[in-house]
Design a protein around this motif. Structure first.
Motif, short mmCIF file in Angstrom:
data_model
loop_
_atom_site.label_atom_id
_atom_site.label_comp_id
_atom_site.label_asym_id
_atom_site.label_seq_id
_atom_site.Cartn_x
_atom_site.Cartn_y
_atom_site.Cartn_z
N ASP A 174 34.68 37.13 44.40
CA ASP A 174 34.24 36.01 44.79
C ASP A 174 32.99 35.12 44.20
O ASP A 174 31.85 36.31 44.23
N HIS A 205 31.23 22.59 48.23
CA HIS A 205 32.37 23.59 48.87
C HIS A 205 32.92 23.00 50.27
O HIS A 205 32.67 21.85 50.51
N HIS A 254 34.88 28.07 44.19
CA HIS A 254 36.07 28.56 44.85
C HIS A 254 37.40 27.49 44.28
O HIS A 254 37.42 26.43 44.72
N ARG A 310 22.99 29.23 45.86
CA ARG A 310 22.07 28.26 46.63
C ARG A 310 20.84 29.27 46.84
O ARG A 310 19.93 28.93 46.39
N SER A 311 21.08 30.35 47.37
CA SER A 311 20.14 31.45 47.54
C SER A 311 19.47 31.89 46.29
O SER A 311 18.16 31.91 46.27
N LEU A 319 22.28 33.65 51.97
CA LEU A 319 23.59 34.14 51.63
C LEU A 319 23.22 34.81 50.01
O LEU A 319 23.71 34.08 49.27
N ASN A 336 30.78 33.54 44.09
CA ASN A 336 29.70 32.91 45.12
C ASN A 336 28.92 34.16 45.76
O ASN A 336 28.21 33.97 46.74
N ARG A 337 29.29 35.46 45.37
CA ARG A 337 28.26 36.65 45.66
C ARG A 337 28.07 37.33 44.34
O ARG A 337 27.47 38.53 44.58
N SER A 384 24.76 34.19 46.36
CA SER A 384 25.18 32.74 46.35
C SER A 384 24.35 32.10 45.41
O SER A 384 23.34 32.28 45.06
N ASP A 408 25.42 22.78 45.56
CA ASP A 408 26.73 23.45 45.39
C ASP A 408 27.84 22.83 46.46
O ASP A 408 27.46 22.90 47.52
N SER A 410 28.61 33.26 36.69
CA SER A 410 27.59 32.93 37.58
C SER A 410 26.45 33.22 36.56
O SER A 410 25.38 32.56 36.72
N THR A 437 23.92 23.59 50.04
CA THR A 437 25.36 23.99 50.13
C THR A 437 26.03 22.75 50.96
O THR A 437 25.47 22.65 52.12
#
Length: 238
Positions: free
Chosen positions: A86, A123, A37, A182-183, A177, A88-89, A180, A121, A104, A195
């Protein structure tokens, strides 16, 4: 220690540099991403500072491999926006699906190739978890049942002993999440995925110091850096 600079999403509008740092002996792989971001400055400034300290050999990777993408989303950082969409989605949610954004997808292809034991990650978030428990500022976030939970708890305990104000203490959150990084790293690569969220309302120098402290702790947990006592003893022998 050897540092090589490479390009992610090469020859595309999303091209961005990343760094591979190899220690002199084999060990775990740690991957650090930041700048997902564009408005979360402490994350990408800390990642860039980590690269600089490695290049100056102030931080020295003794064993294993460290991969750093200081600014994943160059466009969002340049425009000072969160990013549209976004990012991270947009990471893959299932093994049989790829990421839905070229950036991504490039990040996760690198992660899949490198198989990091730790995926970190960086943030920032509004609010402080020490004041409002539902806020994400000043938290480390892991997935429920993650093997990273004990290490994250240790890091938080050590970090909070150096923070005098209880209102800006760090907390541990366990949550999913989907989409993301992370997930995706946790579910699809079985990484110790975490995160880092500093409170965006705090002074920037303080936020960077927290992120750098956490990064050092993770690198020690992963065995990439010598333990303090071991390092001190080796210094005495010089």
């Amino acid at each position: 220690m050897q540092i090589t600079k490479q390009l992610l999403a090469k020859r595309s509008e999303h091209e961005t540099p990343y760094y591979i740092v190899d220690g002199v002996s084999q060990g775990s792989t740690v991957m650090v991403t930041a700048g997902i971001h564009g408005t979360e400055r402490a994350g990408f400034l800390s990642a860039k500072k980590l690269v600089e300290l490695l290049q100056r050999d102030i931080i020295h990777v003794h064993s294993g491999r460290l991969i750093i993408i200081p600014i994943v989303n160059q466009t969002a950082v340049r425009k000072k926006i969160r990013g549209v969409p976004d990012l991270n989605r947009t990471f893959p949610k299932h093994n049989f699906k790829s990421a839905s954004h070229p950036l991504s997808r490039a990040v996760f292809e690198l992660a899949r190739e490198q198989q990091p034991v730790w995926y970190v990650d960086l943030h920032e978030a509004n609010g402080l978890s020490g004041i409002h428990p539902r806020s994400l500022g000043q938290t480390l976030i892991v997935n429920p049942r993650s093997k990273a939970i004990p290490a994250a708890k240790r890091m938080i305990r050590r970090l909070n002993t150096s923070i005098k104000k209880a209102s800006i203490h760090f907390s541990l959150l366990q949550r999913e999440l989907p989409g993301s990084g992370r997930s995706a790293a946790y579910h699809l690569l079985h990484s110790n995925a975490i995160t880092v969220e500093t409170g965006i309302g705090l002074p920037i120098k303080l936020r960077i110091s927290y992120q750098m402290n956490i990064l050092r702790s993770i690198l020690r947990e992963a065995g990439l850096l010598k333990r303090r006592r071991e390092s001190q003893n080796s210094d005495k022998l010089k």
